[in-house]
Design a protein around this motif. Structure first.
Motif, PDB file in Angstrom:
ATOM      1  N   VAL A  67       0.836  -1.201   0.000  1.00  0.00           N
ATOM      2  CA  VAL A  67       0.000   0.000   0.000  1.00  0.00           C
ATOM      3  C   VAL A  67       0.872   1.252   0.000  1.00  0.00           C
ATOM      4  CG1 VAL A  67      -1.683   1.324   1.340  1.00  0.00           C
ATOM      5  CG2 VAL A  67      -1.953  -1.152   1.080  1.00  0.00           C
ATOM      6  N   GLY A  68       1.932   1.243   0.804  1.00  0.00           N
ATOM      7  CA  GLY A  68       2.827   2.390   0.837  1.00  0.00           C
ATOM      8  C   GLY A  68       3.514   2.627  -0.496  1.00  0.00           C
ATOM      9  N   ALA A  69       3.898   1.548  -1.174  1.00  0.00           N
ATOM     10  CA  ALA A  69       4.579   1.679  -2.463  1.00  0.00           C
ATOM     11  C   ALA A  69       3.648   2.275  -3.520  1.00  0.00           C
ATOM     12  CB  ALA A  69       5.095   0.319  -2.925  1.00  0.00           C
ATOM     13  N   VAL A  70       2.376   1.851  -3.524  1.00  0.00           N
ATOM     14  CA  VAL A  70       1.406   2.388  -4.503  1.00  0.00           C
ATOM     15  C   VAL A  70       1.213   3.880  -4.270  1.00  0.00           C
ATOM     16  CG1 VAL A  70      -0.998   2.330  -5.230  1.00  0.00           C
ATOM     17  CG2 VAL A  70       0.237   0.190  -4.848  1.00  0.00           C
ATOM     18  N   GLY A  71       1.038   4.271  -3.015  1.00  0.00           N
ATOM     19  CA  GLY A  71       0.876   5.688  -2.713  1.00  0.00           C
ATOM     20  C   GLY A  71       2.121   6.488  -3.051  1.00  0.00           C
ATOM     21  N   ALA A  72       3.299   5.921  -2.778  1.00  0.00           N
ATOM     22  CA  ALA A  72       4.548   6.609  -3.075  1.00  0.00           C
ATOM     23  C   ALA A  72       4.725   6.799  -4.580  1.00  0.00           C
ATOM     24  CB  ALA A  72       5.721   5.816  -2.500  1.00  0.00           C
ATOM     25  N   TRP A  73       4.349   5.798  -5.367  1.00  0.00           N
ATOM     26  CA  TRP A  73       4.455   5.895  -6.827  1.00  0.00           C
ATOM     27  C   TRP A  73       3.638   7.077  -7.339  1.00  0.00           C
ATOM     28  CZ3 TRP A  73       7.178   2.192  -9.827  1.00  0.00           C
ATOM     29  CH2 TRP A  73       7.072   2.340 -11.202  1.00  0.00           C
ATOM     30  N   ARG A  74       2.418   7.194  -6.843  1.00  0.00           N
ATOM     31  CA  ARG A  74       1.560   8.314  -7.259  1.00  0.00           C
ATOM     32  C   ARG A  74       2.167   9.648  -6.853  1.00  0.00           C
ATOM     33  NH1 ARG A  74      -3.920   5.429  -4.981  1.00  0.00           N
ATOM     34  NH2 ARG A  74      -4.306   4.019  -6.761  1.00  0.00           N
ATOM     35  N   GLU A  75       2.722   9.711  -5.648  1.00  0.00           N
ATOM     36  CA  GLU A  75       3.309  10.949  -5.178  1.00  0.00           C
ATOM     37  C   GLU A  75       4.548  11.316  -5.996  1.00  0.00           C
ATOM     38  OE1 GLU A  75       3.860  14.396  -2.907  1.00  0.00           O
ATOM     39  OE2 GLU A  75       2.129  13.100  -3.266  1.00  0.00           O
ATOM     40  N   LEU A  76       5.354  10.346  -6.372  1.00  0.00           N
ATOM     41  CA  LEU A  76       6.523  10.611  -7.202  1.00  0.00           C
ATOM     42  C   LEU A  76       6.106  11.148  -8.568  1.00  0.00           C
ATOM     43  CD1 LEU A  76       8.636   7.476  -6.275  1.00  0.00           C
ATOM     44  CD2 LEU A  76       9.319   9.848  -5.882  1.00  0.00           C
ATOM     45  N   THR A  77       5.057  10.586  -9.136  1.00  0.00           N
ATOM     46  CA  THR A  77       4.557  11.066 -10.427  1.00  0.00           C
ATOM     47  C   THR A  77       4.097  12.515 -10.317  1.00  0.00           C
ATOM     48  OG1 THR A  77       3.886   8.823 -11.034  1.00  0.00           O
ATOM     49  CG2 THR A  77       2.880  10.635 -12.261  1.00  0.00           C
ATOM     50  N   ARG A  78       3.386  12.830  -9.248  1.00  0.00           N
ATOM     51  CA  ARG A  78       2.938  14.204  -9.028  1.00  0.00           C
ATOM     52  C   ARG A  78       4.123  15.136  -8.820  1.00  0.00           C
ATOM     53  NH1 ARG A  78       2.755  17.841  -5.586  1.00  0.00           N
ATOM     54  NH2 ARG A  78       3.830  16.543  -4.028  1.00  0.00           N
ATOM     55  N   LEU A  79       5.097  14.693  -8.049  1.00  0.00           N
ATOM     56  CA  LEU A  79       6.268  15.503  -7.743  1.00  0.00           C
ATOM     57  C   LEU A  79       7.088  15.808  -8.997  1.00  0.00           C
ATOM     58  CD1 LEU A  79       7.957  16.677  -5.340  1.00  0.00           C
ATOM     59  CD2 LEU A  79       9.160  14.487  -5.292  1.00  0.00           C
ATOM     60  N   ALA A  80       7.153  14.842  -9.914  1.00  0.00           N
ATOM     61  CA  ALA A  80       7.972  15.000 -11.114  1.00  0.00           C
ATOM     62  C   ALA A  80       7.286  15.793 -12.213  1.00  0.00           C
ATOM     63  CB  ALA A  80       8.355  13.627 -11.652  1.00  0.00           C
ATOM     64  N   ALA A  81       5.989  15.983 -12.103  1.00  0.00           N
ATOM     65  CA  ALA A  81       5.222  16.566 -13.208  1.00  0.00           C
ATOM     66  C   ALA A  81       5.747  17.912 -13.690  1.00  0.00           C
ATOM     67  CB  ALA A  81       3.747  16.666 -12.810  1.00  0.00           C
ATOM     68  N   PRO A  82       6.066  18.860 -12.813  1.00  0.00           N
ATOM     69  CA  PRO A  82       6.504  20.168 -13.329  1.00  0.00           C
ATOM     70  C   PRO A  82       7.927  20.180 -13.874  1.00  0.00           C
ATOM     71  CG  PRO A  82       6.544  20.164 -10.935  1.00  0.00           C
ATOM     72  CD  PRO A  82       5.935  18.864 -11.347  1.00  0.00           C
ATOM     73  N   ASN A  83       8.757  19.237 -13.462  1.00  0.00           N
ATOM     74  CA  ASN A  83      10.161  19.235 -13.889  1.00  0.00           C
ATOM     75  C   ASN A  83      10.710  17.828 -13.676  1.00  0.00           C
ATOM     76  OD1 ASN A  83      12.816  19.713 -14.516  1.00  0.00           O
ATOM     77  ND2 ASN A  83      13.192  21.189 -12.863  1.00  0.00           N
ATOM     78  N   THR A  84      10.649  17.004 -14.708  1.00  0.00           N
ATOM     79  CA  THR A  84      11.071  15.609 -14.586  1.00  0.00           C
ATOM     80  C   THR A  84      12.553  15.525 -14.245  1.00  0.00           C
ATOM     81  OG1 THR A  84       9.436  14.948 -16.223  1.00  0.00           O
ATOM     82  CG2 THR A  84      11.208  13.389 -15.786  1.00  0.00           C
ATOM     83  N   PRO A  85      12.925  14.710 -13.265  1.00  0.00           N
ATOM     84  CA  PRO A  85      14.345  14.590 -12.917  1.00  0.00           C
ATOM     85  C   PRO A  85      15.140  13.946 -14.035  1.00  0.00           C
ATOM     86  CG  PRO A  85      13.079  12.901 -11.802  1.00  0.00           C
ATOM     87  CD  PRO A  85      12.083  13.815 -12.442  1.00  0.00           C
TER      88      PRO A  85
END
Length: 375
Positions: A81-99
């Motif tokens: 469950v934590g990994a699924v939530g983290a994946w979504r958060e990483l996608t949101r975090l990367a949206a404005p400027n992909t690493p």
């Protein structure tokens, strides 16, 4: 080639200081060499990064990440469950400027971010501090662009891809100052005789109870002639040992900074964490390494054995670490300057005091190559 105003790099790792502090050192070296690079740290709410990252200069995101519960598998639903939530958060975090890259420095906090980077075509790089690679490194080594090793022996335990650079550049540490105190000057700082044989005992920031108990019993008896002790007990255990200070024994809860203690030491008695060994080698200090027997995958024992094989240390299993073995080892090395000199030379041969800067240079070169399509 036009370089963007900022180049974003995710650093993922933590849980323990051994996984977090190398990332911080590499990030600082990166920014020092290439100010356009913007590190962003990814960690877990339940790791040491929760306390450390808010005190740093870097932006960070803490996620609900969990380790694999090997001994309690029914708890692994939390990991999923934590990994699924983290994946979504990483996608949101990367949206404005992909690493441009995800650099994993180990621990369960790194795995999801590395998998996310791999799935999104982002370069992945790894730093493995120990001689026995952890699960995260073993899982992601094959597809990594760069694999930075603290111990060259780790390469023999990894399967890597055809395009993976394997670079044994060491563990990022605070290097000795360009002009450290002389041994005599350092001993005067500690109020110890210039000609003392100084044993430095360090069990880490939390201390090591097994080391402390033996050292406490050893210092209660008559120390070998000319031997002095600088003893860092760990903050949580200090109350039990601070009254052991004497004319030739200095007791402190923690050594920060530790440079004056390193400069004074003839011999160190420590655990066998990768960062500790890297610092001892950088200072050229012979050591007795007593690995933590409960460390994950017994990696500290592998570190100690590798350092002993290189000639820089002597490995003492915790079960064999007693007052008599400690006393005998100290006496033997006190009376054998040739052996100490050989260990000193071997330690310096292993030393990589510029590891952070060297790793940063490699990352910058790789990012520039990636910018022109060598992905």
């Amino acid at each position: 080639m036009t370089r963007p105003a900022t180049t974003r790099v995710f650093f993922a790792g933590g849980g323990t200081g051994g996984h977090l502090y190398p990332g911080l050192a590499i990030a600082r070296a990166l920014v020092n060499q290439a100010p356009h690079i913007q590190p962003h740290f990814i960690g877990a709410w339940r790791g040491i990064e929760r306390e450390v990252l808010p005190t740093t200069e870097f932006p960070f995101t803490l996620l609900d990440l969990h380790p694999l519960y090997r001994h309690a598998p029914w708890k692994n639903w939390r990991t999923v469950v934590g990994a699924v939530g983290a994946w979504r958060e990483l996608t949101r975090l990367a949206a404005p400027n992909t690493p441009r890259a995800v650099i994993g420095t180990g621990g369960y906090a790194a795995g999801v971010a590395l998998a996310w980077g791999r799935a999104h075509g982002v370069l992945t790089m790894l730093h493995e501090p120990d001689s026995h690679p952890g699960l995260t490194t073993r899982t992601f080594a094959k597809g990594a662009r760069s694999l930075f090793l603290g111990f060259p022996e780790a390469a023999n335990r990894l399967a890597v891809g055809a395009h993976t650079q394997v670079l044994p550049l060491g563990c990022p540490i605070e290097p000795p100052p360009p002009t450290p105190l002389s041994r005599a000057e350092a001993r005067r700082v500690w109020g110890l005789p210039d000609d003392a044989f100084v044993v430095l005992v360090v069990g880490g920031s939390q201390g090591a109870r097994a080391l402390n108990e033996v050292v406490a019993a050893w210092t209660q008896q008559a120390l070998p002639s000319g031997v002095a002790v600088i003893w860092a007990t760990g903050k949580q255990q200090a109350a039990a040992y601070l009254d052991r200070e004497s004319g030739m024994v200095r007791v402190r809860p923690y050594l920060a900074p530790i440079a004056e203690a390193y400069a004074a030491a003839d011999l160190a008695v420590t655990r066998a964490g990768a960062m500790t060994i890297a610092e001892l080698c950088a200072w050229g200090i012979p050591s007795l390494l007593v690995p933590l027997p409960t460390a994950a995958q017994d990696h500290q024992t592998h570190n100690a054995q590798a350092t002993q094989a290189a000639g820089a240390a002597r490995y003492v299993p915790q079960r064999d670490f007693t007052v008599s073995t400690l006393d005998a080892a100290v006496r033997a090395l006190r009376d054998d300057p040739a052996a100490r000199n050989a260990m000193h030379a071997a330690a310096l041969q292993r030393a990589r005091p510029g590891a952070a800067a060297d790793i940063a240079r490699s990352v910058i070169v790789t990012l520039d190559l990636g910018a022109v399509g060598i992905g």
